[in-house]
Write a protein that holds these residues in place. Structure first.
Motif, PDB file in Angstrom:
ATOM      1  N   UNK A   1       0.845  -1.189   0.000  1.00  0.00           N
ATOM      2  CA  UNK A   1       0.000   0.000   0.000  1.00  0.00           C
ATOM      3  C   UNK A   1       0.882   1.240   0.000  1.00  0.00           C
ATOM      4  N   UNK A   2       0.532   2.241  -0.806  1.00  0.00           N
ATOM      5  CA  UNK A   2       1.296   3.482  -0.741  1.00  0.00           C
ATOM      6  C   UNK A   2       0.812   4.313   0.447  1.00  0.00           C
ATOM      7  N   UNK A   3       1.465   5.440   0.683  1.00  0.00           N
ATOM      8  CA  UNK A   3       1.156   6.235   1.881  1.00  0.00           C
ATOM      9  C   UNK A   3      -0.279   6.741   1.879  1.00  0.00           C
ATOM     10  N   UNK A   4      -0.801   7.135   0.726  1.00  0.00           N
ATOM     11  CA  UNK A   4      -2.183   7.622   0.669  1.00  0.00           C
ATOM     12  C   UNK A   4      -3.169   6.524   1.033  1.00  0.00           C
ATOM     13  N   UNK A   5      -2.918   5.326   0.500  1.00  0.00           N
ATOM     14  CA  UNK A   5      -3.822   4.213   0.815  1.00  0.00           C
ATOM     15  C   UNK A   5      -3.722   3.837   2.290  1.00  0.00           C
ATOM     16  N   UNK A   6      -2.514   3.881   2.829  1.00  0.00           N
ATOM     17  CA  UNK A   6      -2.353   3.586   4.266  1.00  0.00           C
ATOM     18  C   UNK A   6      -3.174   4.546   5.116  1.00  0.00           C
ATOM     19  N   UNK A   7      -3.156   5.831   4.767  1.00  0.00           N
ATOM     20  CA  UNK A   7      -3.949   6.813   5.522  1.00  0.00           C
ATOM     21  C   UNK A   7      -5.435   6.506   5.426  1.00  0.00           C
ATOM     22  N   UNK A   8      -5.870   6.113   4.233  1.00  0.00           N
ATOM     23  CA  UNK A   8      -7.283   5.781   4.050  1.00  0.00           C
ATOM     24  C   UNK A   8      -7.671   4.519   4.804  1.00  0.00           C
ATOM     25  N   UNK A   9      -6.744   3.561   4.879  1.00  0.00           N
ATOM     26  CA  UNK A   9      -6.995   2.344   5.651  1.00  0.00           C
ATOM     27  C   UNK A   9      -7.171   2.694   7.121  1.00  0.00           C
ATOM     28  N   UNK A  10      -6.307   3.562   7.654  1.00  0.00           N
ATOM     29  CA  UNK A  10      -6.403   3.967   9.061  1.00  0.00           C
ATOM     30  C   UNK A  10      -7.736   4.655   9.335  1.00  0.00           C
ATOM     31  N   UNK A  11      -8.135   5.546   8.424  1.00  0.00           N
ATOM     32  CA  UNK A  11      -9.416   6.245   8.588  1.00  0.00           C
ATOM     33  C   UNK A  11     -10.569   5.249   8.613  1.00  0.00           C
ATOM     34  N   UNK A  12     -10.535   4.291   7.693  1.00  0.00           N
ATOM     35  CA  UNK A  12     -11.617   3.314   7.606  1.00  0.00           C
ATOM     36  C   UNK A  12     -11.663   2.417   8.846  1.00  0.00           C
ATOM     37  N   UNK A  13     -10.492   1.938   9.282  1.00  0.00           N
ATOM     38  CA  UNK A  13     -10.450   1.080  10.466  1.00  0.00           C
ATOM     39  C   UNK A  13     -10.839   1.855  11.719  1.00  0.00           C
ATOM     40  N   UNK A  14     -10.478   3.129  11.762  1.00  0.00           N
ATOM     41  CA  UNK A  14     -10.837   3.966  12.915  1.00  0.00           C
ATOM     42  C   UNK A  14     -12.349   4.143  13.006  1.00  0.00           C
ATOM     43  N   UNK A  15     -12.994   4.361  11.859  1.00  0.00           N
ATOM     44  CA  UNK A  15     -14.451   4.499  11.844  1.00  0.00           C
ATOM     45  C   UNK A  15     -15.140   3.238  12.358  1.00  0.00           C
ATOM     46  N   UNK A  16     -14.496   2.093  12.116  1.00  0.00           N
ATOM     47  CA  UNK A  16     -15.065   0.811  12.553  1.00  0.00           C
ATOM     48  C   UNK A  16     -14.601   0.442  13.956  1.00  0.00           C
ATOM     49  N   UNK A  17     -13.859   1.365  14.598  1.00  0.00           N
ATOM     50  CA  UNK A  17     -13.383   1.188  15.977  1.00  0.00           C
ATOM     51  C   UNK A  17     -12.350   0.071  16.108  1.00  0.00           C
ATOM     52  N   UNK A  18     -11.516  -0.082  15.084  1.00  0.00           N
ATOM     53  CA  UNK A  18     -10.439  -1.068  15.150  1.00  0.00           C
ATOM     54  C   UNK A  18      -9.066  -0.429  15.368  1.00  0.00           C
ATOM     55  N   UNK A  19      -9.030   0.910  15.540  1.00  0.00           N
ATOM     56  CA  UNK A  19      -7.787   1.606  15.823  1.00  0.00           C
ATOM     57  C   UNK A  19      -7.777   2.059  17.271  1.00  0.00           C
ATOM     58  N   UNK A  20      -6.686   1.757  17.944  1.00  0.00           N
ATOM     59  CA  UNK A  20      -6.510   2.135  19.345  1.00  0.00           C
ATOM     60  C   UNK A  20      -5.377   3.155  19.407  1.00  0.00           C
ATOM     61  N   UNK A  21      -5.701   4.404  19.746  1.00  0.00           N
ATOM     62  CA  UNK A  21      -4.700   5.464  19.778  1.00  0.00           C
ATOM     63  C   UNK A  21      -4.210   5.674  21.210  1.00  0.00           C
ATOM     64  N   UNK A  22      -2.891   5.701  21.341  1.00  0.00           N
ATOM     65  CA  UNK A  22      -2.308   5.947  22.659  1.00  0.00           C
ATOM     66  C   UNK A  22      -2.337   7.428  22.987  1.00  0.00           C
ATOM     67  N   UNK A  23      -2.297   8.287  21.957  1.00  0.00           N
ATOM     68  CA  UNK A  23      -2.357   9.721  22.182  1.00  0.00           C
ATOM     69  C   UNK A  23      -3.065  10.387  21.018  1.00  0.00           C
ATOM     70  N   UNK A  24      -3.514  11.627  21.230  1.00  0.00           N
ATOM     71  CA  UNK A  24      -4.229  12.350  20.188  1.00  0.00           C
ATOM     72  C   UNK A  24      -3.344  12.658  18.988  1.00  0.00           C
ATOM     73  N   UNK A  25      -2.020  12.688  19.207  1.00  0.00           N
ATOM     74  CA  UNK A  25      -1.095  12.988  18.121  1.00  0.00           C
ATOM     75  C   UNK A  25      -1.004  11.867  17.102  1.00  0.00           C
ATOM     76  N   UNK A  26      -1.541  10.709  17.475  1.00  0.00           N
ATOM     77  CA  UNK A  26      -1.493   9.573  16.562  1.00  0.00           C
ATOM     78  C   UNK A  26      -0.306   8.678  16.783  1.00  0.00           C
TER      79      UNK A  26
END
Length: 459
Positions: free
Chosen positions: A425-450
């Motif tokens: 995946x290129x960097x743009x697709x990686x960002x979109x994957x993170x956004x999509x997984x975050x919407x589905x509550x599969x991303x766990x952030x340790x801090x607001x900075x990411x």
């Protein structure tokens, strides 16, 4: 020992009864499960991949690849049992017809239901799918059959009903002769690991097993194409990844998914029939009778045999091309042997043989591969044509098996795990994957900075 091509045996292989040259393949080396005819054995998967999955699951259980619900299907099962009255027999037959008559991808909730999905009725579709089934079984299952069977066995229901429903399938069991070679151990290990993760969630397994089989079929064929085109530099360890986008993204000419995706694969497979023919010719030599050897295998054998053996072999390649092949095809030789290395000899042989291969092979042979891609990975890029893309279901599956049975993994580890499965995946697709997984509550952030982001378990 003499190290040369065996001209007499090659003649018997490439010439017909009228002494005309024939571009045969698959007798000594079987590379890809792709047909070269216009009709007769081409699968198009218009109804999906479930019939392939069903056959593979039957083979894993030691059952028959072939399975159809013919008119005598229910009668054979009933005849294997005993009934106290005709009424009981009739009730049981009705139960079977309801239970198994709905065995398709829209009515499955157990692995047993999948196994009872019958093969396609269309002969061409069935033959084409059978080639894929044999390829997958040899490449991913045969050499680790018992391990795979043990993994999947926990999903099998137990008891009398299971035994009754298995009567017809087990009765027609056949043994498949090995055809294809395991070239990429890393993929077969990762496939086994993915199965181990999926069986922990039976519902997710049932829902996604088609996608898992599809992807490993695609990535194995693709890796063979990319590596074989490197001739003696074929690498069984350092594997290529293939760039994917998400099917929700906008394609652009500057994206790696466009530059190195479908168009590149299409170019790589265009002349591949030439390899299939040449590898079968190379199998006819004076020093080994082993089958399913590739260019790099001969390089390893010759390196051990020494410089004189290597030079003798290379000289025989030039001699066969220039004095035999060119004569049959009325071609003018383009080079003579003057101490060239092995890879140069292979490339010369490929260049000359390709000139004689009938054009229809170059159009028919890649067709099933491109059909496979467009059926399961296609994003319409408009004027950019077909783009390799993952849909949400595929993304969640590969994320799920990448995390596996862990509670979570670091985000950077997800990209590494996807690459193990051939997905780049290129960097743009990686960002979109993170956004999509975050919407589905599969991303766990340790801090607001990411910083220190984690991907949570889906299974």
């Amino acid at each position: 020992m003499e190290y040369t091509l065996d001209f007499d045996r090659i003649k018997g292989f490439v010439t017909d009864k009228n002494d005309k040259y024939s571009f045969e393949r698959r007798k000594y080396v079987r590379v890809l499960p792709l047909p070269s005819r216009t009709t007769g054995d081409r699968a198009e998967y218009k109804d999906g991949f479930s019939t392939v999955s069903a056959a593979l699951l039957r083979l894993i259980e030691g059952e028959s690849l072939e399975f159809t619900q013919q008119a005598d299907f229910y009668e054979d099962i009933i005849d294997a049992g005993e009934f106290d009255t005709e009424e009981t027999k009739a009730i049981f037959k009705e139960f079977l017809q309801v239970e198994l008559g709905q065995a398709d991808r829209n009515h499955v909730n157990t692995i047993q239901n999948i196994k009872y999905i019958a093969q396609p009725e269309a002969i061409a579709e069935r033959k084409g799918q059978t080639q894929i089934i044999e390829f997958f079984y040899d490449v991913f299952i045969r050499h680790q059959h018992e391990e795979i069977k043990d993994i999947v066995s926990c999903l099998q229901s137990k008891g009398l009903m299971q035994d009754i429903l298995n009567v017809q399938v087990k009765k027609s069991r056949v043994t498949l002769r090995p055809k294809y070679r395991v070239l990429f151990k890393a993929y077969s290990d990762t496939f086994k690991k993915d199965l181990m993760a999926l069986v922990k969630s039976p519902g997710f397994f049932i829902e996604n097993i088609d996608e898992l089989f599809i992807h490993y079929t695609f990535i194995a064929m693709t890796q063979i194409i990319l590596q074989t085109n490197k001739f003696s530099q074929f690498d069984e360890i350092n594997l290529h990844t293939v760039p994917f986008m998400l099917n929700t993204e906008k394609a652009s000419t500057w994206r790696i998914g466009y530059k190195e995706g479908f168009q590149r694969l299409k170019e790589q497979v265009e002349s591949f029939y030439t390899h299939e023919h040449i590898l079968n010719i190379l199998a006819l030599n004076t020093f080994t009778s082993d089958e399913n050897l590739y260019y790099h295998d001969y390089a390893e054998i010759l390196e051990k045999a020494g410089k004189d053996a290597t030079n003798s072999y290379i000289a025989s390649i030039y001699k066969w091309v220039n004095t035999v092949y060119c004569r049959y095809l009325s071609l003018e030789p383009k080079a003579q042997y003057e101490g060239q290395d092995l890879d140069t000899a292979y490339r010369y042989m490929f260049e000359m043989v390709r000139k004689g291969v009938p054009k229809e092979h170059f159009s028919r042979f890649p067709l099933m591969y491109t059909i496979f891609i467009t059926r399961f990975y296609r994003k319409n890029g408009g004027s950019l044509g077909t783009i390799l893309a993952l849909n949400l279901k595929q993304l969640l599956l590969f994320t799920a098996v990448s995390v596996g049975t862990k509670s979570r993994i670091e985000l950077n580890e997800l990209w590494q795990e996807l690459e193990k499965r051939g997905i780049a995946l290129d960097d743009d697709t990686k960002m979109n994957v993170v956004v999509m997984l975050d919407k589905l509550n599969y991303i766990d952030k340790k801090s607001d900075s990411g910083d220190a982001q984690y991907v949570k378990s889906i299974l």
